[in-house]
Design an enzyme around this catalytic site. Structure first.
Site, PDB file in Angstrom:
ATOM      1  N   ASP A   1      37.296  47.059  31.738  1.00 45.31           N
ATOM      2  CA  ASP A   1      37.025  46.276  32.920  1.00 45.31           C
ATOM      3  C   ASP A   1      36.092  47.140  33.773  1.00 45.31           C
ATOM      4  O   ASP A   1      36.061  48.350  33.615  1.00 45.31           O
ATOM      5  CB  ASP A   1      38.378  46.052  33.599  1.00 45.31           C
ATOM      6  CG  ASP A   1      38.253  45.493  34.973  1.00 45.31           C
ATOM      7  OD1 ASP A   1      37.713  44.393  35.089  1.00 45.31           O
ATOM      8  OD2 ASP A   1      38.712  46.143  35.927  1.00 45.31           O
TER       9      ASP A   1
HETATM   10  P1  ADP Z   1      35.778  43.313  37.215  1.00 41.87           P
HETATM   11  O1  ADP Z   1      35.897  42.383  36.080  1.00 41.87           O
HETATM   12  O2  ADP Z   1      34.527  44.120  37.173  1.00 41.87           O
HETATM   13  O3  ADP Z   1      36.978  44.158  37.446  1.00 41.87           O
HETATM   14  P2  ADP Z   1      36.685  41.331  38.993  1.00 41.87           P
HETATM   15  O4  ADP Z   1      36.882  40.287  37.953  1.00 41.87           O
HETATM   16  O5  ADP Z   1      37.898  41.973  39.527  1.00 41.87           O
HETATM   17  O6  ADP Z   1      35.653  42.409  38.492  1.00 41.87           O
HETATM   18  O7  ADP Z   1      35.835  40.722  40.167  1.00 41.87           O
HETATM   19  C1  ADP Z   1      34.569  40.170  39.909  1.00 41.87           C
HETATM   20  C2  ADP Z   1      33.769  39.933  41.144  1.00 41.87           C
HETATM   21  O8  ADP Z   1      34.415  38.951  41.917  1.00 41.87           O
HETATM   22  C3  ADP Z   1      33.649  41.139  42.033  1.00 41.87           C
HETATM   23  O9  ADP Z   1      32.518  41.899  41.706  1.00 41.87           O
HETATM   24  C4  ADP Z   1      33.497  40.505  43.394  1.00 41.87           C
HETATM   25  O10 ADP Z   1      32.163  40.125  43.587  1.00 41.87           O
HETATM   26  C5  ADP Z   1      34.304  39.260  43.279  1.00 41.87           C
HETATM   27  N1  ADP Z   1      35.678  39.382  43.813  1.00 41.87           N
HETATM   28  C6  ADP Z   1      36.823  39.382  43.107  1.00 41.87           C
HETATM   29  N2  ADP Z   1      37.891  39.489  43.901  1.00 41.87           N
HETATM   30  C7  ADP Z   1      37.417  39.585  45.153  1.00 41.87           C
HETATM   31  C8  ADP Z   1      38.022  39.720  46.443  1.00 41.87           C
HETATM   32  N3  ADP Z   1      39.343  39.784  46.610  1.00 41.87           N
HETATM   33  N4  ADP Z   1      37.199  39.783  47.514  1.00 41.87           N
HETATM   34  C9  ADP Z   1      35.873  39.716  47.369  1.00 41.87           C
HETATM   35  N5  ADP Z   1      35.266  39.586  46.196  1.00 41.87           N
HETATM   36  C10 ADP Z   1      35.994  39.520  45.107  1.00 41.87           C
HETATM   37 MG    MG Z   2      39.036  44.504  37.896  1.00 42.77          MG
END
Ligand code: ADP
Ligand code: MG
Length: 610
Positions: free
Chosen positions: A310
């Protein structure tokens, strides 16, 4: 505890008595001093515990163990009038079993030794006085005092003072950490300098330390597939073994040969070969801050060829920096944008959300408690703030909700929409963990072929991170379900996939992978439960360590099973059939793999694993 203390511990007196009784009786009988009847009584006394164990295993676990084989061998010896051979075989096997049980106990005890124990008394403040009390009488909320050199017995928050704390016992990290007011401290860690007052938040059995110990203790229950296989093989082999022995008797009428053959037919070390390795490896890993939840995962991790990561909070730091806050709308200031974002994200555990909230606090912006708050994993959060409908999240999140976003997102950008209109954006500097590249290289060295990064963030950010650390396969804009699908696809192509995530919003992907690893799980129970392998702190290099330890243990298991058990038994039976060795020699040779397997397994606690 020293080895000899174990060897002569009280609970073993009966076993020692059986061994010496049978041994002395054999010698005296051989010297014609003792009549046969007395020897038979000695044999009965010696074999009694074996028969008891054999019957219990057979009835309770439907398992045919060494004890049954040896009991039958001894009975056959007595019926076939080979009294002395039966007695000596019995003695040697009793010695072998004894050594095995002592070693298993010692290995279990060394888990405690490795991780250490916590003190049983504690200094607390009661009625403005410092008093030393038993740990049991401490309650959550009590204020305790801890000074240099002491080991903390509870989890808590520092309310006064500063200290450097060696957290190695639970995180495996060797450099002591500076801790000040409001920092969390953990049971099992040691104060190297300073003195602090701590408000107790978790009592003995709920501490992170206690959970680690419990995980390690329970690890034995999750058997490795190879262990199940050896159990199964043992079950199949047994009827064949008995038929074989009956065949030998039919042709040769040679009781001694039957006894000797029975000794080599018993699946003795098979039962011991894997659990001991599991205990040793799990203990070893725990010492380095890696919690492996059982032999099953040890074997899976050893076989993994594809690592899926991730991005946010895993390959990048758990506390990303806020870079810019921009307002696109004249009616709202920068601070308004930040205030809406932080208020809406206030109850979210996502690393980006935490950063936004922390940044707002730093700017002394007053936050509003959101009503109707929902997290949309991989996208953002939706909340009602001051009666307004607020969305915070990536571009996709807003466009999916029919909100037009004309601005482009290059780096990680969080858009803020109020009542269906974009009012501003926050850009995030999603810092790559300094050790990320090294960790990927280390994994590659230990035989991992494929690396994949899956992220909910946009393509540009994904590309930047992946390229910087040497990952060539990545996928952006994914929802958590799509991450699962991607893992499934890899698995369909025959890959054995490990997924590394933060364990909170990645739990489903962790579950889908053959093995899920959660990072930086100290203090978060959910992450500790969701993963198969838990890295107590968030150092990516520990993943390569986990892989190396599991690879080494799996090799040890294979050595134990195939070389220790297979080879020795095949050679043994051949020698018996060729009449080169008799029952006494057979019993003696049988000791060799017993001891070899033990030593080979326990070695894992100490050797240098690369
Ligand atoms: P990754 O897969 O890289 O861990 P996530 O799936 O957790 O990323 O989140 C993907 C994107 O969604 C983040 O880069 C952000 O832009 C947005 N995002 C997710 N959760 C939040 C939140 N609680 N507040 C603001 N943006 C969020
Ligand atoms: Mg994540």
């Amino acid at each position: 505890m020293g080895y000899f203390q174990f060897l002569f511990a009280k609970e073993h007196r009966m076993e020692i008595l059986r061994i010496t009784t049978v041994g002395i009786a054999s010698i005296l009988f051989w010297l014609h001093i003792l009549p046969l009847s007395v020897l038979l009584v000695a044999i009965a006394f010696g074999v009694y515990s074996l028969i008891k164990t054999a019957v219990l295993e057979l009835v309770r676990e439907k398992k045919i163990g060494t004890e049954l084989f040896i009991s039958i061998a001894v009975i056959v010896g007595v019926l076939g009038k080979e009294y002395l051979a039966a007695a000596i075989v019995l003695m040697i096997i009793l010695i072998a079993e004894y050594i095995a049980s002592v070693n298993t106990e010692k290995t279990r005890a060394s888990i405690q030794d490795l991780i250490g124990t916590i003190p049983t008394t504690i200094t607390v403040y009661r009625n403005n006085k410092e008093i030393t009390v038993k740990l049991e009488s401490v309650r959550v909320g009590d204020i305790i005092l801890a000074r240099t050199g002491e080991r903390l017995p509870v989890d808590g928050i520092i309310i006064k003072g500063t200290a450097t704390i060696n957290q190695a016992p639970i995180t495996g990290e060797s450099t002591p950490q500076e801790k000040k007011k409001d920092d969390t401290v953990y049971a099992g860690t040691i104060i190297t300098t300073g003195a602090i007052n701590i408000k107790v938040t978790k009592l003995v059995q709920d501490t992170v330390f206690a959970r680690i110990i419990k995980l390690v203790e329970d690890a034995e229950q999750n058997k490795a597939p190879i262990e199940k296989l050896t159990d199964k093989v043992a079950t199949y082999l047994i009827p064949i073994a008995f038929l074989f022995v009956i065949g030998i008797y039919w042709y040769t009428r040679d009781v001694k040969m039957v006894i000797a053959a029975l000794i080599f037919m018993s699946p003795a070390e098979l039962g011991l070969a894997t659990p001991l390795v599991t205990i040793s490896a799990v203990a070893r890993a725990a010492k380095e801050g890696i919690l492996i939840k059982g032999g099953l995962y040890l074997e899976e991790l050893a076989k993994v060829d594809t690592f899926v990561f991730d991005k946010t909070g895993t390959l990048t730091t758990g506390m990303p920096n806020i870079q810019t806050v921009t307002s696109y709308d004249q009616n709202y200031t920068q601070n308004d944008v930040l205030s809406f974002a932080a208020s809406a994200d206030r109850r979210s555990s996502h690393p980006i959300a935490k950063s936004i909230v922390a940044y707002a606090a730093q700017k002394k912006i007053r936050l509003v408690e959101p009503t109707r708050f929902t997290v949309v994993h991989g996208r953002g959060a939706r909340a009602t703030v001051n009666g307004k409908n607020v969305l915070v999240g990536n571009k996709k999140f807003l466009t999916e909700n029919n909100i037009e976003v004309s601005q482009n997102a290059t780096r990680t950008t969080i858009f803020v929409a109020v009542n269906k209109r974009v009012i501003g954006a926050i850009t995030i500097n999603d810092t790559i963990r300094p050790e990320a590249k090294k960790a990927i290289e280390a994994l590659r060295k230990s035989g991992v072929k494929h690396f994949v990064m899956l992220t909910g963030d946009n393509e540009e950010s994904a590309q930047t991170v992946a390229r910087a650390i040497g990952i060539t396969e990545w996928k952006a804009n994914l929802l958590p379900e799509e991450k699962i699908d991607y893992i499934k696809k890899l698995q369909k192509h025959g890959r054995i996939v490990a997924m590394v995530g933060d364990g909170i919003n990645d739990a489903p992907a962790l579950a889908q992978a053959s093995i899920g690893l959660a990072m930086g799980a100290i203090g978060t129970q959910a992450a500790m439960e969701a993963a198969d392998v838990v890295l107590v702190n968030d150092n990516l290099l520990k993943i390569a360590r986990a892989k190396a330890i599991s690879k080494r243990s799996y090799r040890t298991i294979k050595e134990n099973v195939f070389v220790g058990v297979g080879v020795v038994h095949v050679i043994g039976i051949t020698l018996v059939l060729l009449r080169i060795i008799g029952p006494v020699e057979a019993a003696a040779i049988h000791l060799v793999p017993d001891v070899a397997v033990l030593l080979n397994s326990v070695k894992l606690l100490r050797v240098n694993i690369q």
